[in-house]
Scaffold this active site. Sequence first.
Site, short mmCIF file in Angstrom:
data_model
loop_
_atom_site.label_atom_id
_atom_site.label_comp_id
_atom_site.label_asym_id
_atom_site.label_seq_id
_atom_site.Cartn_x
_atom_site.Cartn_y
_atom_site.Cartn_z
N LYS A 12 -77.66 -15.50 -16.55
CA LYS A 12 -76.29 -15.97 -16.31
C LYS A 12 -75.35 -14.92 -16.86
O LYS A 12 -75.46 -14.53 -18.03
CB LYS A 12 -76.07 -17.31 -17.03
CG LYS A 12 -74.85 -18.05 -16.56
CD LYS A 12 -74.94 -18.47 -15.09
CE LYS A 12 -75.08 -19.97 -14.90
NZ LYS A 12 -75.36 -20.32 -13.51
N THR A 57 -80.77 -20.27 -14.59
CA THR A 57 -79.63 -19.61 -15.23
C THR A 57 -78.67 -20.67 -15.80
O THR A 57 -77.99 -20.44 -16.79
CB THR A 57 -78.87 -18.68 -14.25
OG1 THR A 57 -78.27 -19.45 -13.21
CG2 THR A 57 -79.81 -17.64 -13.66
N ASP A 58 -78.65 -21.83 -15.20
CA ASP A 58 -77.83 -22.92 -15.74
C ASP A 58 -78.33 -23.33 -17.13
O ASP A 58 -77.53 -23.63 -18.03
CB ASP A 58 -77.86 -24.11 -14.77
CG ASP A 58 -76.80 -25.14 -15.13
OD1 ASP A 58 -75.61 -24.80 -15.06
OD2 ASP A 58 -77.16 -26.26 -15.53
N PHE A 154 -51.49 -33.35 -23.76
CA PHE A 154 -51.02 -33.51 -22.38
C PHE A 154 -51.43 -34.90 -21.90
O PHE A 154 -52.62 -35.19 -21.75
CB PHE A 154 -51.61 -32.42 -21.47
CG PHE A 154 -51.00 -32.43 -20.08
CD1 PHE A 154 -49.65 -32.14 -19.89
CD2 PHE A 154 -51.76 -32.76 -18.97
CE1 PHE A 154 -49.08 -32.16 -18.63
CE2 PHE A 154 -51.19 -32.79 -17.70
CZ PHE A 154 -49.85 -32.48 -17.53
N ARG A 171 -55.69 -30.51 -27.61
CA ARG A 171 -56.40 -29.58 -26.75
C ARG A 171 -56.07 -28.16 -27.17
O ARG A 171 -55.12 -27.93 -27.93
CB ARG A 171 -55.98 -29.79 -25.28
CG ARG A 171 -54.52 -29.45 -25.01
CD ARG A 171 -54.15 -29.50 -23.52
NE ARG A 171 -52.74 -29.14 -23.35
CZ ARG A 171 -52.14 -28.99 -22.18
NH1 ARG A 171 -52.82 -29.21 -21.07
NH2 ARG A 171 -50.88 -28.64 -22.11
N GLN A 214 -44.93 -26.72 -19.94
CA GLN A 214 -43.55 -26.65 -19.47
C GLN A 214 -42.59 -26.78 -20.66
O GLN A 214 -41.59 -26.05 -20.76
CB GLN A 214 -43.27 -27.76 -18.45
CG GLN A 214 -43.95 -27.56 -17.09
CD GLN A 214 -45.34 -28.17 -16.99
OE1 GLN A 214 -46.06 -28.28 -17.98
NE2 GLN A 214 -45.75 -28.55 -15.78
N ASN A 240 -51.72 -21.34 -17.37
CA ASN A 240 -52.39 -22.24 -18.32
C ASN A 240 -53.88 -21.89 -18.33
O ASN A 240 -54.61 -22.23 -17.41
CB ASN A 240 -52.17 -23.70 -17.88
CG ASN A 240 -52.56 -24.69 -18.95
OD1 ASN A 240 -53.13 -24.32 -19.97
ND2 ASN A 240 -52.25 -25.96 -18.72
N HIS A 242 -57.11 -22.55 -19.05
CA HIS A 242 -57.78 -23.79 -19.44
C HIS A 242 -59.03 -23.53 -20.28
O HIS A 242 -59.83 -22.65 -19.97
CB HIS A 242 -58.18 -24.57 -18.19
CG HIS A 242 -57.03 -24.91 -17.30
ND1 HIS A 242 -55.97 -25.69 -17.71
CD2 HIS A 242 -56.76 -24.57 -16.02
CE1 HIS A 242 -55.10 -25.82 -16.71
NE2 HIS A 242 -55.55 -25.15 -15.68
O1 LIG Z 1 -49.22 -28.39 -19.88
C1 LIG Z 1 -49.67 -28.75 -18.77
N1 LIG Z 1 -48.83 -28.93 -17.72
C2 LIG Z 1 -49.25 -29.34 -16.49
O2 LIG Z 1 -48.44 -29.47 -15.54
C3 LIG Z 1 -50.63 -29.57 -16.34
N2 LIG Z 1 -51.37 -29.98 -15.29
C4 LIG Z 1 -52.65 -30.03 -15.71
O3 LIG Z 1 -53.63 -30.33 -14.99
N3 LIG Z 1 -52.73 -29.69 -17.02
C5 LIG Z 1 -51.48 -29.40 -17.43
N4 LIG Z 1 -51.00 -28.99 -18.63
#
Ligand SMILES: O=c1[nH]c(=O)c2[nH]c(=O)[nH]c2[nH]1
Length: 292
Positions: A12, A57-58, A154, A171, A214, A240, A242
């Site tokens: 992987k 590989t997973d 969030f 998060r 935002q 963002n 993630h």
């Molecule tokens: O801070 C965030 N704003 C979003 O608009 C959004 N949408 C999402 O899926 N996660 C997040 N996180």
Amino acid sequence: MAITLGPNQYGKAEVRLVTVRREGAVHHLKDLTVSTSLRGDLAATHLTGDNADVVATDTQKNTVYAFAKESPVGEIEDFALRLGRHFVDAFEHISGARVLIDEHGWNRISGHEHAFSLAGSEKRTTAVTIQDGQAWVVSGLDDLVVLKSTGSEFHGFPRDEYTTLAETNDRILATAVTARWRYQGDGIDWAASHAEVRRILLETFADKHSLSLQQTLYAMGEAVLEEREEVAEVRLSLPNKHHFLVDLSPFGLKNDNEVFHAADRPYGLIEGVVLRDDAEDPGLAWHTLASF
Ligand SMILES: O=c1[nH]c(=O)c2[nH]c(=O)[nH]c2[nH]1
């Protein structure tokens, strides 16, 4: 003529692992890209498709995440040795392993307990437009990568039949800041102003308890405008980045906000302009011929 299978290996590539280790309120971050490759007696899968000796590989990826939970990652050399030896020891037909790890270095933001900036990727920019004896200056920065390992929530977003995202009160919030700010007035010390805007962006990202990226975007722009009168307007583009909690429960492990998969795409893209209502007219400051 006979055709034979030559050297081969498989694994992987580029498992993006982020761990957060907590010492009270102080968080320690490890950000690794881990690639594993296994070698051995693997003729069967190549020649007949018999996978009896193929460590998926997973499984290799899961092992990286599980090992990161089971004991502190520590130095990348030790972590690579642990992983490599495991695959060779645990599977009879695997005789060799190659583990490549890149460690991405993070610096603490101004002594902050849980906010960091990535070393090395950032650029300082400017765009100057001259027309009819006037000059407009838009400066900025690209790719200032920052992360906070707590202080971000969030929730409260609408749910429809396509919504699967869980609400969260804690998060990782990470982004690569692209910022552009438009100057107004004369006699500006460009270097000092740039350094201060950058500091304000970083500190606001770190200090502002975030209910959405935002909200963080607005707070960052607002803080710049409050503190720097030579700045008329701030434009921010914040991907963002993630970080998904890895589900370790199949391996009997609890993931207490410690082990994350750093996804590179898709990513949310949060963009916005923050400006003063009495700012100088933008004129040609943002002028471009093409909008693509
Ligand atoms: O801070 C965030 N704003 C979003 O608009 C959004 N949408 C999402 O899926 N996660 C997040 N996180």
